[in-house]
Design a protein around this motif. Sequence first.
Motif, mmCIF file in Angstrom:
data_model
loop_
_atom_site.group_PDB
_atom_site.id
_atom_site.type_symbol
_atom_site.label_atom_id
_atom_site.label_comp_id
_atom_site.label_asym_id
_atom_site.label_seq_id
_atom_site.Cartn_x
_atom_site.Cartn_y
_atom_site.Cartn_z
ATOM 1 N N LYS A 1 -37.176 16.652 5.313
ATOM 2 C CA LYS A 1 -37.588 17.631 6.316
ATOM 3 C C LYS A 1 -37.129 17.213 7.699
ATOM 4 O O LYS A 1 -37.043 16.020 8.002
ATOM 5 N N ASP A 2 -36.858 18.200 8.524
ATOM 6 C CA ASP A 2 -36.516 17.937 9.921
ATOM 7 C C ASP A 2 -37.718 17.314 10.618
ATOM 8 O O ASP A 2 -38.856 17.764 10.458
ATOM 9 N N GLU A 3 -37.495 16.267 11.377
ATOM 10 C CA GLU A 3 -38.597 15.533 12.002
ATOM 11 C C GLU A 3 -39.363 16.379 13.013
ATOM 12 O O GLU A 3 -40.545 16.141 13.256
ATOM 13 N N ASN A 4 -38.702 17.332 13.621
ATOM 14 C CA ASN A 4 -39.355 18.142 14.659
ATOM 15 C C ASN A 4 -39.976 19.413 14.091
ATOM 16 O O ASN A 4 -41.128 19.744 14.392
ATOM 17 N N THR A 5 -39.208 20.129 13.266
ATOM 18 C CA THR A 5 -39.698 21.412 12.756
ATOM 19 C C THR A 5 -40.355 21.300 11.396
ATOM 20 O O THR A 5 -41.051 22.220 10.959
ATOM 21 N N HIS A 6 -40.158 20.165 10.704
ATOM 22 C CA HIS A 6 -40.703 19.927 9.364
ATOM 23 C C HIS A 6 -40.199 20.946 8.345
ATOM 24 O O HIS A 6 -40.840 21.162 7.316
ATOM 25 N N THR A 7 -39.078 21.578 8.628
ATOM 26 C CA THR A 7 -38.471 22.482 7.654
ATOM 27 C C THR A 7 -37.493 21.697 6.789
ATOM 28 O O THR A 7 -36.833 20.764 7.259
#
Length: 434
Positions: free
Chosen positions: A50-56
Amino acid sequence: MMEKPLSLYELNGLVSAVIETTLNKEYWVEAELSEVREVRGHCFMELVQKDENTHTPVAKASAKCWKSTWMLVKPYFERVTGQVMHAGMKVLLRVYANFHEAYGFSWIVTDINPEYTMGDLARRRLAIIRQLKEEGVYDLQRELRLPLFAQRIAVISSEGAAGYGDFCHQLENNGYGFQFDVTLFPAVMQGEQVEDSIVCALDSINTRIDDFDVVVIIRGGGATSDLSGFDTLCLAENVANFPLPIITGIGHERDESILDMVSHTRVKTPTAAASFLIDHLATVQRHLDDVRQQLVTTVLGRLDAERLRINKLGTQIPLLATEVLKHEEVRLGRMKVLVEQAVGMGLQKRESDLKQLRLQLKSTAESALQSQVSRLRELKLKVQQLDPERMLHYGYSITMKGGRVVRDASALADGDELLTKLAKGNVTSIVKIE
């Protein structure tokens, strides 16, 4: 001419050959588990990054650990981490690429590093603890006072669990004869439903908050690896903010969950939780016994002191009585003189007041009588002036029909007989209407 087309099996075979040629070694990969399931001894995993900022999700893949490998790595992983592999857990896997003509591509797991997961779990625990402290709720439960008579117990546990039975048996068979009122709020105590289930039970207790003195969360045995459900932020926040003291008995001596950290009191087992409540009530009873004994001693001492004081006063009463009687005789004599003087002065004042009232009454009565005489004269004069006989002498007359005065001519009919009264004599007339 078109080249002869390949069958799907042939095309997949080419892909498999390329992968075996170019990806012919094993790799360590970091990933998060989005799904874990065991089928016939094999473990099937869905991996995600997952993307660390958006968690997507930015990457996904499937992985398999065959039974022969899984039987070795699973117990070692759970023994070291104290956790079962579950969705949301970060893992470090050793894998190699595999492309099967019929089943497609997947990573084959040959090893799992438990130390990596332990580090991630430790970081998550520290992050949760730090957030609880920043929110100011980490120590809220310990600021609550356990009621002196904590006998109405709300229990959150698995229904029918041996630990719950042990807890109730311990309370019912305490050596002091204490009575406890226990109400069970069933909840799931292991697996992914722990958080939601316990929070739901706490909400149910909160609707009946006045019915209970304390909440006990207990787990009847189970592996250390089942404690992961008690290390969540949501559950910790609900327990920390709960208005009643919460006692936990969900782990073992060396295992402490975040739930244990934020609770009012943490004990090892359900029976230890029961013993804690019994010992608490026994301490209160001993304190009451001490207070009762101190009260008895204080009262007996006070009674002895008062008895001595009364005896001493008893010897002084005859002398004091004589002096008091003499003093009272003198005081009564003075009061008698003062009363006689006051009565005499009062009588004189009343006689003077009566004389004054007599004079005022006579004057008032004469004045009122003269006023009424004058008023009667005026009324007599008015009556004389309004006398009908007198009006007749001025030339007025009175016309009557049937003994009643006629005031309206429209009330007369042709042939009516009228009597007209004059100052001297009467005149009879017949009405004729033209």
